[in-house]
Every structure is written in C-alpha cells, then in structure tokens.
Design an enzyme around this catalytic site. Structure first.
Site, PDB file in Angstrom:
ATOM      1  N   LYS A   1       0.756  -1.205   0.058  1.00 10.84           N
ATOM      2  CA  LYS A   1       0.206  -0.013  -0.425  1.00 10.84           C
ATOM      3  C   LYS A   1       0.846   1.335   0.144  1.00 10.84           C
ATOM      4  O   LYS A   1       1.823   1.248   0.874  1.00 10.84           O
ATOM      5  CB  LYS A   1      -1.289  -0.092   1.224  1.00 10.84           C
TER       6      LYS A   1
ATOM      7  N   SER B   1     -10.194   1.992   2.186  1.00 10.09           N
ATOM      8  CA  SER B   1      -9.165   3.118   1.699  1.00 10.09           C
ATOM      9  C   SER B   1      -7.558   2.063   1.165  1.00 10.09           C
ATOM     10  O   SER B   1      -6.860   2.708   0.005  1.00 10.09           O
ATOM     11  CB  SER B   1      -8.145   4.315   2.558  1.00 10.09           C
TER      12      SER B   1
ATOM     13  N   SER C   1     -10.436   0.004   7.173  1.00  9.26           N
ATOM     14  CA  SER C   1      -9.967   0.355   5.936  1.00  9.26           C
ATOM     15  C   SER C   1      -8.987  -0.922   4.955  1.00  9.26           C
ATOM     16  O   SER C   1      -8.841  -1.550   3.798  1.00  9.26           O
ATOM     17  CB  SER C   1      -8.660   1.200   5.383  1.00  9.26           C
TER      18      SER C   1
HETATM   19  N1  GLN Z   1     -13.680   4.719   5.641  1.00  5.26           N
HETATM   20  C1  GLN Z   1     -12.964   5.628   7.192  1.00  5.26           C
HETATM   21  C2  GLN Z   1     -12.369   6.548   6.745  1.00  5.26           C
HETATM   22  O1  GLN Z   1     -12.209   7.345   5.814  1.00  5.26           O
HETATM   23  C3  GLN Z   1     -11.476   4.752   7.453  1.00  5.26           C
HETATM   24  C4  GLN Z   1     -10.397   4.935   6.621  1.00  5.26           C
HETATM   25  C5  GLN Z   1      -9.265   3.969   6.956  1.00  5.26           C
HETATM   26  O2  GLN Z   1      -9.451   3.434   8.103  1.00  5.26           O
HETATM   27  N2  GLN Z   1      -8.070   4.464   6.609  1.00  5.26           N
HETATM   28  O3  GLN Z   1     -11.746   7.216   7.362  1.00  5.26           O
END
Ligand code: GLN
Length: 491
Positions: free
Chosen positions: A79, A159, A183
């Site tokens: 990532k 994400s 995410s």
């Molecule tokens: N969807 C969540 C956010 O936008 C979690 C993102 C994540 O876990 N990095 O904050």
C-alpha cells in the site's frame, strides 16, 4: 507451467521451496498480469520491476542455498501509505507526489527480511481517508468484480482498495494494507478477499504515513485465511521505533488455521442489527452463525449498547488526530511546495493545491473539534464514548471468546454513487470502527454473495492479542463457506 498468479501465497511458497518454479518466474508472471490489468483496474500507482526482479533473483539464490525465509520469493504489493526506501511513497496524495523516503517502514523491512518480493505500490484513498478509493490523487481503483449482467464499474472499497483489488484480480499473492476505521476489512469484504486488522500495537507504525495515530494499524489482505496468517506473522513484532508497539511474542498464526473451534463461545451483538440493514446481509450473518454452530461453537447473544455512538465518535477522533498529523505538510520539508509572497502564503498555497477535498474536509472538522470552546463538547466527549465502547467489549469478552458481525452494510456500490454525500460514505464503516476505537483485532472473510453475485464478508472480532482464535474460527468458516469464486475476467 500453469498460471503462477493463480497460486495462493502458501502454494507459491511451497512450490518455490520445492523448486517447481523460480521466484523470478513468479515475479515476472505477476508483472505481466499487472501490465495487462492495470489500465482497467488501476490497483497499482506504480510497479517496481527492477526491484522485483533483483529481489526475486536474490530469493532464488537463497532457496538454492537452503536459506529460504518464511516468505521467500513471494511477490507482494505494498500500500502506498508504507514508506519504501527510494521508491515514491505518496499516500496517494498530490502533496507527497514524488516523495521518495530515505528509509523503509518497519513492516515492509520485516517482509523483505523474510524473503518477500516487492511488485510495486498500491493505490488507496488519499491519506487513507475514504471508503471507496475515489479520494486518491491517482484516480479510483475499479473493483475486479462486477454485478451479474452488468458492466458498471464498482468500488473495491477503501481505503486499501488497491490492495484488495490486486489480491482479488491475482495481481499479487498478498498485499499490505492499513486500517484506521475499516480500511482493511471493508475492501476485503467488497472483493471476496480475507483481511485482518490486528490488535493495536501488534505491528509497528514506524514509516507508515500517519492518519489517526491512536487508531492506525497495519495488516494484510490475502486470498485465504492461511495466507493472511503467514503475512501477519512477518509484519508483526515489537519495534523500539514505535512507542505504541507491544513488546509481546509473535505467535505462529498459521498454526491456528485448521484448529478445532469446538466449545468456543461466540457473541452475536443485537446492537449491530442496525435499522434498514439489507435482508441479504442479515441472512449472511445468520448463515455464519449456523456454520459456527455446526463447528461446535456455542452462540450467545450479547449487548454492545454504545455501538450507535461509535461512528460519530470515530468521525470526531480520526479527523482531530488527522488535522494534527497533517500539519507537517507545509511545503518546507518534503513533497509539494507552491511559492507565495510570504511564509503564510507558501503554506496556504501548498496546502490548498496539495490536499484533495476529502482531506481538506477532515482537516476542517478536526481543527474545529479541537478548537477552544468546542474541545470539551466534541473531542473530549468523543473520547468518553470511546472508553464506553471499549468497556462494552471488555464486559462482553468476559462471556465470549469472539464476536461475529457483518463486515459492511452492503456489497460493493457503483463508483460515483456516494461521492457527493460524505455522511452516506461514512456509514460504510458502521461495523468496523468499533474495533479501532477499542484497539481489538478484527478479521473479514468472504462468506457469500449478494443477489447480484457480488462478494459479502463477515467479521470476527477478538480479544486483545487473540488473533489466533480469529484465525481458527475464520479457517472453520472458510471451509464451511467454500467460497473460492474469483471475479470473471473483463479487463
Ligand atoms: N473509511 C474510514 C475513513 O474514511 C476508514 C479509513 C481507514 O480505515 N483508513 O476514515
């Protein structure tokens, strides 16, 4: 030789050790597959073919000498949030475009120590803020899955959408990911892959671009439960460079897969049966309960009464921490710099140009909830809710060994569908943010399909540092579910 990209991580490691094929062949097969698929799927921000082939060659030499590490020759994706030495690590943001860190994150350095081979950097939501991968400055990732009889492009989730899409489309054997509010788990659920966010502190955060430091945790996405267990073992471990990393032993997680789960007590929280939950999600959850019963588990209904406050608390705490963490991107030290008439203008121009709209929204919310006069009303209140949520889990874990819930409230949705409504997007995280707030491990595994043929995931939540039990339960459910479907190739 049959298609090497179709192998599981475990299958590849075993085949490499048996010299059925070489690490260079595995790397090349994946680089070819990425070249063919990436124009359509956009899972990789960049590939690193020179590194991949050099690392694979070194792996082949170690295998020849009988010095193979536990992941020797395994071609994986990273990532873009992880710093990789000399290789652009942009967190999918324009503000870090071109930034080549002079050091390696602890997690990736441990993967290389164990013999893994880097294929490239995976796309993601900008600074890991998002649930659909559409906030990336490098364009959205497209889910390799499509609904039955449809050619509409769907989100892979976010994400870690690049990580999940790459694993689902066989563009790597496994991938690293991170999870601040879901995410790892939500993209895994949307793509029919397995993902685990371990206990907070299991993996070092050193060299991972920070979003919300008290919630961020690294973890793997893989094709099978066993594959994620193998990855997690290499990724975990105490690191003096991260004061929140836990000084505890790393178990052989893969040894838990296949272990009997007879007699384990599984909690089913009625508080997760949210209003308007689609019938197919409720049915999937019931199916998961039946599988665990059949495997000899005892099912108990439990209460987690503060669940309904988790999402609002998360969307105060995460932006608050983000607004502080992102203050460092000022055009002075690294990444983008936009000139201006004076220092303030340089800051303003750089940040205005470098950050995308979702990141700006988070900075505004975070700055607001931390400002004098609102700190007590919002931030402090959210911290109190966070404590209550952790207390709920602690009470529940006096009675049960693990908890079963859905991973996400729906299957993958079309790209563009929820873009203009941030609240609708935030609702995706309703089942996942609780474990981040409480620091607990959570695993998502594919458990079935929606009416339109899209993957759906179930989530197992465990006690602190008890990832082992999650791997045993997930292994049992994986067998019962028998989901081995892959997306039909359209790219
Ligand atoms: N969807 C969540 C956010 O936008 C979690 C993102 C994540 O876990 N990095 O904050």
């Amino acid at each position: 030789m049959s298609d090497l990209t179709k192998l599981t991580l475990k299958g590849a490691i075993d085949g490499l050790k048996a010299k059925s094929f070489s690490a260079v062949e595995v790397a090349k097969a994946h680089l070819d597959a990425i070249a063919a698929a990436n124009p359509a799927i956009n899972a990789y921000i960049q590939t690193t073919p020179d590194q991949a082939l050099a690392m694979a060659k070194a792996s082949d030499e170690r295998i020849a000498k009988g010095e193979a590490g536990p992941l020797e020759g395994a071609a994986i994706g990273i990532k873009d949030l992880f710093c990789t030495k000399g290789v652009q690590s942009a967190a999918a943001s324009n503000i870090l475009r071109g930034f080549k860190p002079p050091y390696e994150s602890t997690v990736t350095s441990q993967l290389w120590r164990d013999g893994a081979v880097m294929l490239g950097k995976l796309n993601m939501d900008e600074f890991a803020m998002g649930s659909s991968n559409e906030s990336s400055a490098f364009g959205p990732v497209v889910n390799p899955w499509r609904a039955k009889d449809s050619s509409q492009n769907l989100t892979p989730g976010g994400s870690s959408g690049g990580s999940a899409a790459a694993v689902a489309a066989d563009l790597c054997l496994a991938a690293t990911a991170t999870d601040t509010g879901g995410s790892i788990r939500q993209p895994a659920a949307f793509t029919g892959t397995v993902g685990i966010k371990p206990t907070y502190g299991r993996c070092s955060r050193f060299g991972i671009v920070a979003f919300a430091s008290s919630l961020d945790q690294a973890g793997p996405i893989g094709k099978t439960v066993e594959d994620t267990a193998l990855m997690l073992r290499s990724m975990s471990g105490h690191d003096p460079k991260d004061s929140t990393s836990l000084p505890v032993e790393v178990p052989d997680f893969a040894a838990f897969v296949g272990k009997s789960v007879k007699g384990l007590k599984i909690g089913v929280p009625g508080d997760y049966r949210i209003e308007g939950m689609p019938e197919e999600i409720a049915r999937l959850w019931d199916q998961g309960i039946e599988w665990l019963k059949a495997a000899g588990c005892e099912i108990k209904s439990i209460r987690l009464p503060h669940t309904k406050y988790a999402l609002p608390a998360y969307y105060i705490i995460a932006p608050a921490e983000a607004s502080s963490n992102l203050a460092r991107y000022d055009g002075m030290r690294f990444g983008l710099r936009e000139e201006g008439g004076n220092l303030t203008e340089v800051y303003e121009n750089t940040r205005a140009k470098g950050f995308g709209p979702e990141v700006k929204r988070r900075i505004l919310i975070g700055t607001y909830v931390l400002s004098a006069g609102y700190y007590d009303a919002y931030y402090l209140k959210a911290l109190k809710v966070r404590r209550r949520i952790a207390d709920d889990f602690e009470a529940a874990f006096k009675e049960v060994d693990a908890i079963l819930t859905p991973t996400a409230p729906s299957a993958a949705f079309p790209l563009g569908q929820r873009n203009d409504d941030p609240i609708a997007m935030y609702l995706n995280d309703v089942f996942t943010v609780t474990t981040n707030l409480a620091g607990l491990p959570g695993l998502s595994l594919p458990a079935g399909t929606s009416q339109t043929g899209l993957p759906l995931g179930l989530q197992l939540i465990g006690k602190p540092l008890d990832e082992g039990t999650l791997f045993s339960l997930a292994g049992a459910m994986e067998q019962a579910a028998g989901v081995s479907a892959k997306p039909a190739k359209w790219w």
